[in-house]
Design a protein around this motif. Structure first.
Motif, PDB file in Angstrom:
ATOM      1  N   ARG A  46     -15.923  -6.582  -5.690  1.00 16.40           N
ATOM      2  CA  ARG A  46     -16.431  -7.927  -5.987  1.00 16.40           C
ATOM      3  C   ARG A  46     -16.918  -8.645  -4.728  1.00 16.40           C
ATOM      4  NH1 ARG A  46     -12.204  -8.791  -9.138  1.00 16.40           N
ATOM      5  NH2 ARG A  46     -11.174  -9.839  -7.419  1.00 16.40           N
ATOM      6  N   ARG A  88      -1.367 -14.555  -5.148  1.00 14.72           N
ATOM      7  CA  ARG A  88      -2.512 -13.679  -5.452  1.00 14.72           C
ATOM      8  C   ARG A  88      -3.170 -14.127  -6.753  1.00 14.72           C
ATOM      9  NH1 ARG A  88       1.011  -8.345  -3.784  1.00 14.72           N
ATOM     10  NH2 ARG A  88       1.028  -8.903  -1.578  1.00 14.72           N
ATOM     11  N   GLY A  89      -4.462 -13.845  -6.853  1.00 11.76           N
ATOM     12  CA  GLY A  89      -5.178 -14.189  -8.096  1.00 11.76           C
ATOM     13  C   GLY A  89      -5.472 -15.666  -8.219  1.00 11.76           C
ATOM     14  N   SER A  90      -5.447 -16.404  -7.097  1.00 14.04           N
ATOM     15  CA  SER A  90      -5.778 -17.830  -7.183  1.00 14.04           C
ATOM     16  C   SER A  90      -6.905 -18.184  -6.213  1.00 14.04           C
ATOM     17  CB  SER A  90      -4.536 -18.681  -6.902  1.00 14.04           C
ATOM     18  OG  SER A  90      -4.126 -18.503  -5.550  1.00 14.04           O
ATOM     19  N   GLY A  91      -7.623 -17.189  -5.750  1.00 12.83           N
ATOM     20  CA  GLY A  91      -8.809 -17.463  -4.936  1.00 12.83           C
ATOM     21  C   GLY A  91      -8.590 -17.464  -3.430  1.00 12.83           C
ATOM     22  N   VAL A  92      -7.356 -17.162  -2.955  1.00 12.89           N
ATOM     23  CA  VAL A  92      -7.080 -17.178  -1.510  1.00 12.89           C
ATOM     24  C   VAL A  92      -7.878 -16.077  -0.804  1.00 12.89           C
ATOM     25  CG1 VAL A  92      -5.319 -16.963   0.290  1.00 12.89           C
ATOM     26  CG2 VAL A  92      -4.750 -18.092  -1.886  1.00 12.89           C
ATOM     27  N   HIS A 131     -11.043   0.073   5.257  1.00 14.09           N
ATOM     28  CA  HIS A 131     -10.335   1.106   4.482  1.00 14.09           C
ATOM     29  C   HIS A 131      -9.622   0.417   3.316  1.00 14.09           C
ATOM     30  CE1 HIS A 131     -10.558   3.637   8.141  1.00 14.09           C
ATOM     31  NE2 HIS A 131     -10.327   4.658   7.326  1.00 14.09           N
ATOM     32  N   HIS A 132      -9.628   1.051   2.169  1.00 12.91           N
ATOM     33  CA  HIS A 132      -8.699   0.585   1.128  1.00 12.91           C
ATOM     34  C   HIS A 132      -8.162   1.764   0.346  1.00 12.91           C
ATOM     35  CE1 HIS A 132     -11.162   1.047  -2.509  1.00 12.91           C
ATOM     36  NE2 HIS A 132     -12.191   0.556  -1.846  1.00 12.91           N
ATOM     37  N   SER A 152     -10.564 -14.399  -1.807  1.00  7.91           N
ATOM     38  CA  SER A 152     -12.024 -14.631  -1.848  1.00  7.91           C
ATOM     39  C   SER A 152     -12.436 -15.671  -0.819  1.00  7.91           C
ATOM     40  CB  SER A 152     -12.461 -15.131  -3.232  1.00  7.91           C
ATOM     41  OG  SER A 152     -11.976 -14.287  -4.225  1.00  7.91           O
ATOM     42  N   ASP A 199       0.813  -1.226   0.000  1.00 14.95           N
ATOM     43  CA  ASP A 199       0.000   0.000   0.000  1.00 14.95           C
ATOM     44  C   ASP A 199       0.844   1.274   0.000  1.00 14.95           C
ATOM     45  OD1 ASP A 199      -2.739  -0.112  -0.354  1.00 14.95           O
ATOM     46  OD2 ASP A 199      -3.136  -0.816   1.675  1.00 14.95           O
ATOM     47  N   PHE A 203     -11.180  -5.770  -5.943  1.00 12.86           N
ATOM     48  CA  PHE A 203     -11.416  -6.957  -5.116  1.00 12.86           C
ATOM     49  C   PHE A 203     -12.557  -6.699  -4.127  1.00 12.86           C
ATOM     50  CE2 PHE A 203     -10.517  -9.259  -1.123  1.00 12.86           C
ATOM     51  CZ  PHE A 203     -10.582 -10.567  -1.577  1.00 12.86           C
ATOM     52  N   TRP A 204     -12.500  -5.551  -3.425  1.00 13.41           N
ATOM     53  CA  TRP A 204     -13.518  -5.284  -2.414  1.00 13.41           C
ATOM     54  C   TRP A 204     -14.879  -5.071  -3.058  1.00 13.41           C
ATOM     55  CZ3 TRP A 204     -12.392  -7.431   1.627  1.00 13.41           C
ATOM     56  CH2 TRP A 204     -11.127  -7.374   2.202  1.00 13.41           C
ATOM     57  N   ASN A 263      -5.062   1.571  -5.175  1.00 16.62           N
ATOM     58  CA  ASN A 263      -4.546   0.196  -5.126  1.00 16.62           C
ATOM     59  C   ASN A 263      -5.291  -0.636  -6.180  1.00 16.62           C
ATOM     60  OD1 ASN A 263      -4.183  -2.545  -4.497  1.00 16.62           O
ATOM     61  ND2 ASN A 263      -3.867  -2.125  -2.322  1.00 16.62           N
ATOM     62  N   VAL A 272      -2.575 -11.298   1.013  1.00 16.76           N
ATOM     63  CA  VAL A 272      -2.225 -12.565   0.367  1.00 16.76           C
ATOM     64  C   VAL A 272      -0.783 -12.443  -0.114  1.00 16.76           C
ATOM     65  CG1 VAL A 272      -2.727 -14.117  -1.569  1.00 16.76           C
ATOM     66  CG2 VAL A 272      -4.605 -13.107  -0.267  1.00 16.76           C
ATOM     67  N   SER A 312      -6.756  -4.051  -4.558  1.00 16.02           N
ATOM     68  CA  SER A 312      -7.779  -4.077  -3.517  1.00 16.02           C
ATOM     69  C   SER A 312      -9.095  -3.436  -3.951  1.00 16.02           C
ATOM     70  CB  SER A 312      -7.258  -3.450  -2.224  1.00 16.02           C
ATOM     71  OG  SER A 312      -7.003  -2.085  -2.386  1.00 16.02           O
TER      72      SER A 312
HETATM   73  C1  LIG Z   1      -6.256  -7.680  -2.572  1.00 19.79           C
HETATM   74  C2  LIG Z   1      -5.882  -9.124  -2.239  1.00 19.79           C
HETATM   75  C3  LIG Z   1      -6.061  -9.341  -0.749  1.00 19.79           C
HETATM   76  C4  LIG Z   1      -6.851 -10.045  -3.001  1.00 19.79           C
HETATM   77  O1  LIG Z   1      -6.538 -11.414  -2.680  1.00 19.79           O
HETATM   78  P1  LIG Z   1      -6.361 -12.500  -3.853  1.00 19.79           P
HETATM   79  O2  LIG Z   1      -6.093 -13.813  -3.218  1.00 19.79           O
HETATM   80  O3  LIG Z   1      -5.372 -12.012  -4.852  1.00 19.79           O
HETATM   81  O4  LIG Z   1      -7.830 -12.457  -4.449  1.00 19.79           O
HETATM   82  P2  LIG Z   1      -8.542 -13.588  -5.346  1.00 19.79           P
HETATM   83  O5  LIG Z   1      -7.526 -14.497  -5.930  1.00 19.79           O
HETATM   84  O6  LIG Z   1      -9.608 -14.217  -4.520  1.00 19.79           O
HETATM   85  O7  LIG Z   1      -9.190 -12.692  -6.448  1.00 19.79           O
HETATM   86  C5  LIG Z   1      -8.320 -11.921  -7.296  1.00 19.79           C
HETATM   87  C6  LIG Z   1      -8.419 -12.372  -8.745  1.00 19.79           C
HETATM   88  O8  LIG Z   1      -8.206 -13.750  -8.877  1.00 19.79           O
HETATM   89  C7  LIG Z   1      -9.316 -14.340  -9.557  1.00 19.79           C
HETATM   90  N1  LIG Z   1      -9.539 -15.669  -9.012  1.00 19.79           N
HETATM   91  C8  LIG Z   1     -10.288 -15.992  -7.967  1.00 19.79           C
HETATM   92  N2  LIG Z   1     -10.266 -17.317  -7.778  1.00 19.79           N
HETATM   93  C9  LIG Z   1      -9.455 -17.810  -8.706  1.00 19.79           C
HETATM   94  C10 LIG Z   1      -9.007 -19.103  -9.007  1.00 19.79           C
HETATM   95  N3  LIG Z   1      -9.430 -20.174  -8.304  1.00 19.79           N
HETATM   96  N4  LIG Z   1      -8.143 -19.235 -10.041  1.00 19.79           N
HETATM   97  C11 LIG Z   1      -7.739 -18.180 -10.746  1.00 19.79           C
HETATM   98  N5  LIG Z   1      -8.131 -16.921 -10.492  1.00 19.79           N
HETATM   99  C12 LIG Z   1      -8.989 -16.764  -9.500  1.00 19.79           C
HETATM  100  C13 LIG Z   1     -10.453 -13.422  -9.230  1.00 19.79           C
HETATM  101  O9  LIG Z   1     -11.526 -13.544 -10.139  1.00 19.79           O
HETATM  102  C14 LIG Z   1      -9.758 -12.137  -9.363  1.00 19.79           C
HETATM  103  O10 LIG Z   1      -9.529 -11.863 -10.731  1.00 19.79           O
HETATM  104  P3  LIG Z   1      -9.914 -10.482 -11.395  1.00 19.79           P
HETATM  105  O11 LIG Z   1      -9.203  -9.432 -10.603  1.00 19.79           O
HETATM  106  O12 LIG Z   1      -9.409 -10.581 -12.802  1.00 19.79           O
HETATM  107  O13 LIG Z   1     -11.393 -10.380 -11.262  1.00 19.79           O
HETATM  108  C15 LIG Z   1      -4.426  -9.469  -2.649  1.00 19.79           C
HETATM  109  O14 LIG Z   1      -4.260  -9.200  -4.007  1.00 19.79           O
HETATM  110  C16 LIG Z   1      -3.365  -8.753  -1.857  1.00 19.79           C
HETATM  111  O15 LIG Z   1      -2.899  -9.242  -0.818  1.00 19.79           O
HETATM  112  N6  LIG Z   1      -2.920  -7.559  -2.349  1.00 19.79           N
HETATM  113  C17 LIG Z   1      -1.844  -6.812  -1.711  1.00 19.79           C
HETATM  114  C18 LIG Z   1      -2.208  -6.264  -0.359  1.00 19.79           C
HETATM  115  C19 LIG Z   1      -3.536  -5.557  -0.393  1.00 19.79           C
HETATM  116  O16 LIG Z   1      -3.814  -4.812  -1.311  1.00 19.79           O
HETATM  117  N7  LIG Z   1      -4.377  -5.802   0.625  1.00 19.79           N
HETATM  118  C20 LIG Z   1      -5.664  -5.192   0.753  1.00 19.79           C
HETATM  119  C21 LIG Z   1      -5.524  -3.903   1.463  1.00 19.79           C
HETATM  120  S1  LIG Z   1      -7.100  -3.146   1.699  1.00 19.79           S
END
Ligand SMILES: CC(C)(COP(=O)(O)OP(=O)(O)OC[C@H]1O[C@@H](n2cnc3c(N)ncnc32)[C@H](O)[C@@H]1OP(=O)(O)O)[C@@H](O)C(=O)NCCC(=O)NCCS
Length: 321
Positions: A302, A261-265, A288-289, A267, A184, A299-300, A293, A256, A296
């Protein structure tokens, strides 16, 4: 309270209720430097009232310094008028000019490590141009999610285990919490101080010692790859007055690990947390976000959150135009 101020608060309350039912009724800010600013109505301009609140973050408070400047000046700004009325922007403009005059007499507002900030209702769009004109930038958002909001149920990844965190997880929780600050810090309002890790470690130790820390870790192959931390209503009182809905919880940390990231953790963690919050009878969850970013903000959205308040700020405080 003067008649003008009382009228402004009454009128602003009506507008807020119409533009966003999750906003609270506007109230005068009590904890302040005493500077109350009043703009009387004039042709083409509504009346406005504001209070400047000063906040100093103690020098060793690394956790506080991560999220804001050492010397903070917050304007509680209230403007009369109906939604869409052109006089709103002109009144806020004048109020910000009066605030600028007040900051000119505050020596700490000249410090490099200072900020002038306004928390403005995200949906009160009539004020946006005035805020921009004075050099303020929309850097963070307080977003809200109403309880039991149904979302598409995406199954959690099969190789993921989610479990409540406990006293033995201080190191993993610290690591993931620092990761949020590290990410951030690119977006303007957050910074990674030299002792941030120590401060996060202390906070994690204290929180995880509670009987119910409201903290969950997601693990893959035995490694902690995701973290969510929430504050239930009895610990979220500090932000409860930001909304009309009650009881309110606060989602404090979501992280995450890069590479996962981007693998569903994220969500999967949020889906679990929402089930817990809904079961506990929480009416609204706030967080807060960073506005800028790129991970985030979408993501929020969604996950069912939408903007309630936008924090506009400028550093140093005297840079306010
Ligand atoms: C924001 C954050 C927490 C989201 O967590 P994440 O695990 O990456 O989120 P998800 O994987 O569940 O979802 C992100 C993307 O992956 C996709 N996704 C979800 N499940 C998936 C799966 N099984 N396989 C592939 N992609 C998937 C989602 O559709 C989404 O894609 P899109 O952005 O194209 O719509 C993470 O990116 C992070 O830690 N960021 C840095 C720190 C941060 O910003 N924290 C929040 C501060 S408020």
């Amino acid at each position: 309270m003067s008649d003008v101020t009382a009228d402004v608060l009454k009128s602003a309350a009506g507008r807020w209720r119409r533009i966003d039912p999750l906003l609270p009724d506007p109230a005068p800010a009590h904890a302040g430097c005493g500077a109350s600013l009043i703009v009387p109505a004039a042709p083409g301009r509504a009346a406005a009232a504001g209070w400047c609140r000063h906040r100093e973050v103690a020098p060793g408070d690394e956790a506080g310094l991560a999220w804001g400047a050492a010397a903070q000046f917050w304007l509680a700004a209230h403007v009369a008028g109906d939604p869409g009325e052109p006089g709103t922007g002109a009144a806020l403009d004048e109020l910000l000019a009066a605030w600028r005059g007040h900051l000119a007499s505050e020596p700490a507002a000249a410090d490099q490590d200072s900020q002038a900030a306004v928390r403005w209702p995200s949906r009160d769009i009539g004020g946006v141009r005035a805020l921009l004109r004075h050099g303020l930038q929309p850097l963070t958002v307080i977003a809200a999610r109403i309880a039991a909001r149904a979302l598409a149920d995406v199954p959690a990844p099969a190789d993921l285990t989610i479990r409540p965190a406990g006293p033995g997880d201080v190191a993993a929780v610290t690591d993931l919490a620092v990761e949020v600050i590290r990410f951030d810090q690119h977006f303007g309002s957050v910074r990674l101080c030299p002792h941030a890790e120590e401060a996060e470690w202390r906070a994690a130790r204290e929180n995880l010692a509670r009987p119910q820390p409201w903290t969950w870790l997601a693990e893959r192959d035995g490694q902690a790859v995701g973290l969510v931390v929430a504050e239930p209503p009895d610990r979220a009182g500090w932000i409860a007055s930001a909304t009309s809905a009650s009881p309110a919880a606060y989602l404090a940390t979501m992280s995450v690990r890069p590479g996962h990231r981007g693998s569903g953790v994220g969500s999967a963690l949020v889906a679990l947390l929402h089930r817990e919050l809904d079961a506990a009878g929480v009416a609204v969850t706030l967080l807060h976000h960073g506005m800028l970013n790129p991970l985030s903000a979408p993501f929020w959205n969604r996950m069912g959150y939408r903007p309630l308040w936008t924090n506009w700020e400028i550093r140093p405080a005297r840079a306010l135009r």
